[in-house]
Design an enzyme around this catalytic site. Structure first.
Site, PDB file in Angstrom:
ATOM      1  N   LYS A  13      72.586  65.910  25.907  1.00 18.77           N
ATOM      2  CA  LYS A  13      71.649  65.263  25.262  1.00 18.77           C
ATOM      3  C   LYS A  13      72.091  65.691  23.655  1.00 18.77           C
ATOM      4  CE  LYS A  13      67.947  66.861  26.930  1.00 18.77           C
ATOM      5  NZ  LYS A  13      68.523  67.716  27.931  1.00 18.77           N
ATOM      6  N   ARG A  88      59.098  64.900  26.797  1.00 17.65           N
ATOM      7  CA  ARG A  88      59.513  65.509  28.077  1.00 17.65           C
ATOM      8  C   ARG A  88      58.637  65.433  29.132  1.00 17.65           C
ATOM      9  NH1 ARG A  88      63.608  69.362  26.039  1.00 17.65           N
ATOM     10  NH2 ARG A  88      64.454  70.183  27.766  1.00 17.65           N
ATOM     11  N   ARG A 127      78.341  77.180  28.524  1.00 13.15           N
ATOM     12  CA  ARG A 127      78.048  76.648  27.254  1.00 13.15           C
ATOM     13  C   ARG A 127      77.891  77.850  26.374  1.00 13.15           C
ATOM     14  NH1 ARG A 127      72.741  73.227  26.436  1.00 13.15           N
ATOM     15  NH2 ARG A 127      71.626  74.945  27.655  1.00 13.15           N
ATOM     16  N   ARG A 160      73.050  81.351  25.857  1.00 12.07           N
ATOM     17  CA  ARG A 160      71.619  81.116  25.722  1.00 12.07           C
ATOM     18  C   ARG A 160      70.833  81.767  26.983  1.00 12.07           C
ATOM     19  NH1 ARG A 160      69.988  74.823  24.707  1.00 12.07           N
ATOM     20  NH2 ARG A 160      68.477  75.283  26.525  1.00 12.07           N
TER      21      ARG A 160
HETATM   22  P1  AP5 Z   1      66.232  72.308  25.064  1.00 13.65           P
HETATM   23  O1  AP5 Z   1      67.008  72.940  24.011  1.00 13.65           O
HETATM   24  O2  AP5 Z   1      65.967  70.708  24.889  1.00 13.65           O
HETATM   25  O3  AP5 Z   1      66.962  72.268  26.609  1.00 13.65           O
HETATM   26  P2  AP5 Z   1      67.494  71.317  27.652  1.00 13.65           P
HETATM   27  O4  AP5 Z   1      66.789  70.000  27.750  1.00 13.65           O
HETATM   28  O5  AP5 Z   1      67.314  72.174  28.820  1.00 13.65           O
HETATM   29  O6  AP5 Z   1      68.676  70.599  27.382  1.00 13.65           O
HETATM   30  P3  AP5 Z   1      69.926  71.437  26.994  1.00 13.65           P
HETATM   31  O7  AP5 Z   1      69.741  71.724  25.456  1.00 13.65           O
HETATM   32  O8  AP5 Z   1      70.326  72.851  27.874  1.00 13.65           O
HETATM   33  O9  AP5 Z   1      71.089  70.564  27.465  1.00 13.65           O
HETATM   34  P4  AP5 Z   1      71.620  69.317  26.625  1.00 13.65           P
HETATM   35  O10 AP5 Z   1      71.479  68.097  27.361  1.00 13.65           O
HETATM   36  O11 AP5 Z   1      71.440  69.174  25.158  1.00 13.65           O
HETATM   37  O12 AP5 Z   1      73.295  69.650  26.666  1.00 13.65           O
HETATM   38  P5  AP5 Z   1      74.478  70.124  25.816  1.00 13.65           P
HETATM   39  O13 AP5 Z   1      74.811  68.725  24.954  1.00 13.65           O
HETATM   40  O14 AP5 Z   1      74.021  71.262  25.256  1.00 13.65           O
HETATM   41  O15 AP5 Z   1      64.991  73.112  25.259  1.00 13.65           O
HETATM   42  C1  AP5 Z   1      64.994  74.246  25.908  1.00 13.65           C
HETATM   43  C2  AP5 Z   1      63.647  74.606  26.298  1.00 13.65           C
HETATM   44  O16 AP5 Z   1      62.644  74.526  25.354  1.00 13.65           O
HETATM   45  C3  AP5 Z   1      63.046  73.932  27.371  1.00 13.65           C
HETATM   46  O17 AP5 Z   1      63.225  74.420  28.597  1.00 13.65           O
HETATM   47  C4  AP5 Z   1      61.366  73.970  27.196  1.00 13.65           C
HETATM   48  O18 AP5 Z   1      60.909  75.403  27.472  1.00 13.65           O
HETATM   49  C5  AP5 Z   1      61.267  73.860  25.564  1.00 13.65           C
HETATM   50  N1  AP5 Z   1      61.318  72.803  25.070  1.00 13.65           N
HETATM   51  C6  AP5 Z   1      62.182  71.803  24.237  1.00 13.65           C
HETATM   52  N2  AP5 Z   1      61.623  70.598  24.142  1.00 13.65           N
HETATM   53  C7  AP5 Z   1      60.330  70.536  24.746  1.00 13.65           C
HETATM   54  C8  AP5 Z   1      59.371  69.499  24.995  1.00 13.65           C
HETATM   55  N3  AP5 Z   1      59.248  68.323  24.311  1.00 13.65           N
HETATM   56  N4  AP5 Z   1      58.107  70.017  25.680  1.00 13.65           N
HETATM   57  C9  AP5 Z   1      58.070  71.330  26.049  1.00 13.65           C
HETATM   58  N5  AP5 Z   1      58.852  72.133  26.183  1.00 13.65           N
HETATM   59  C10 AP5 Z   1      60.052  71.960  25.309  1.00 13.65           C
HETATM   60  O19 AP5 Z   1      75.580  70.131  26.944  1.00 13.65           O
HETATM   61  C11 AP5 Z   1      75.700  71.251  27.878  1.00 13.65           C
HETATM   62  C12 AP5 Z   1      77.054  71.772  27.957  1.00 13.65           C
HETATM   63  O20 AP5 Z   1      77.880  70.886  28.366  1.00 13.65           O
HETATM   64  C13 AP5 Z   1      77.542  72.442  26.535  1.00 13.65           C
HETATM   65  O21 AP5 Z   1      78.342  73.446  26.853  1.00 13.65           O
HETATM   66  C14 AP5 Z   1      78.446  71.110  26.271  1.00 13.65           C
HETATM   67  O22 AP5 Z   1      79.680  71.426  25.333  1.00 13.65           O
HETATM   68  C15 AP5 Z   1      78.768  70.707  27.637  1.00 13.65           C
HETATM   69  N6  AP5 Z   1      79.022  69.302  27.666  1.00 13.65           N
HETATM   70  C16 AP5 Z   1      78.472  68.066  27.160  1.00 13.65           C
HETATM   71  N7  AP5 Z   1      78.823  66.932  27.553  1.00 13.65           N
HETATM   72  C17 AP5 Z   1      79.753  67.069  28.268  1.00 13.65           C
HETATM   73  C18 AP5 Z   1      80.561  66.120  29.073  1.00 13.65           C
HETATM   74  N8  AP5 Z   1      80.711  64.849  28.950  1.00 13.65           N
HETATM   75  N9  AP5 Z   1      81.823  66.962  30.008  1.00 13.65           N
HETATM   76  C19 AP5 Z   1      81.652  68.058  29.634  1.00 13.65           C
HETATM   77  N10 AP5 Z   1      80.945  68.994  29.306  1.00 13.65           N
HETATM   78  C20 AP5 Z   1      80.257  68.384  28.404  1.00 13.65           C
HETATM   79 MG    MG Z   2      70.300  70.608  23.902  1.00 20.84          MG
END
Ligand code: AP5
Ligand code: MG
Length: 214
Positions: A13, A88, A127, A160
């Protein structure tokens, strides 16, 4: 254009939201990034959020809804925005819809980045996030030019706190229980668009541009 990014933790995302924000010149609003900035700055909100985040749990709705509703009414959001990590929960989505309705606005697209759980664990371990600007990399799929150093700002990269395998597993469970129901919610309102998130990140982005328009 008002866009919501849906998808499991680690689906990409944030990666795609940054590209969308750059191409369409709209702000990228990540609630996870907002909480991490608050934690770094030692604010009261940061202290509260950290206790939930470190366990892989969601921060309570009341700590996040007003923050986002205020943010989307700021001047830089007048041409749209991309929301990453919000809503969420169903109550968060309902609060957002109610607030937008009062303003005579609505969400245009909910882009659902689909990645099976098996792929997620692998991605999270690799990551790396920049302590300075929050840029995200992957040791295999998106490496920096110099290992451990951010390409954008030169600060150091870290794993992280919530990317440890046991916390990732908890975040996935929380996602399936509390966030996945939003897929049906946005399908019903006619704005849901699915994209395959397992392919190369540039191909994921190309699929998103097909949906949003060039
Ligand atoms: P948040 O930071 O939003 O974490 P998340 O939803 O768990 O999502 P991530 O940031 O971990 O993943 P992403 O989908 O952004 O993936 P990314 O692009 O980094 O939230 C963290 C915490 O905050 C939650 O657990 C909660 O506690 C709290 N929170 C936040 N918002 C909230 C809300 N609205 N309500 C309540 N609590 C809330 O990619 C991941 C990895 O994969 C990277 O290393 C990237 O380089 C790699 N990658 C990406 N795309 C590809 C691809 N196509 N192929 C290969 N690798 C890839
Ligand atoms: Mg994210």
């Amino acid at each position: 254009m008002k866009i919501i990014m849906l998808g499991a933790p680690g689906a990409g995302k944030g990666t795609q939201a940054k590209k969308i924000a750059a191409k369409y010149e709209i702000p990228h609003i990540s609630t996870g990034d907002i909480f991490r900035a608050n934690i770094k700055n030692g604010t009261e909100l940061g202290k509260k959020a950290k206790t939930y985040m470190d366990q892989g749990l969601l921060v309570p709705d009341e700590l996040v809804v007003d923050l986002v509703v205020d943010r989307v009414q700021q001047e830089d959001c007048k041409n749209g925005y991309v929301l990453d990590g919000f809503p969420r929960t169903i109550p968060q989505a309902e609060s957002l819809d109610a607030a937008l309705e009062k303003l005579g606005e609505k969400i245009d697209y909910a882009v659902n980045v689909e990645v099976p759980d098996e792929n997620i664990i692998n991605r999270m371990g690799g990551r790396r996030a920049c302590v300075g600007c929050g840029a995200t990399y992957h040791v295999v799929y998106n490496p920096t030019k110099v290992e451990g150093v951010c390409d954008a700002c030169g600060e150091k990269l870290i794993l992280r706190d919530d990317d440890k395998p046991e916390t990732v597993q908890k975040r996935l469970t929380v996602y399936h229980d509390q966030t996945q129901p939003l897929i049906d919610y946005y399908k019903k309102s006619g704005v849901l668009r699915d994209v395959d998130g397992t392919v190369d990140m540039d191909d994921v982005f190309a699929a998103i541009v097909d949906i949003l328009g060039a």
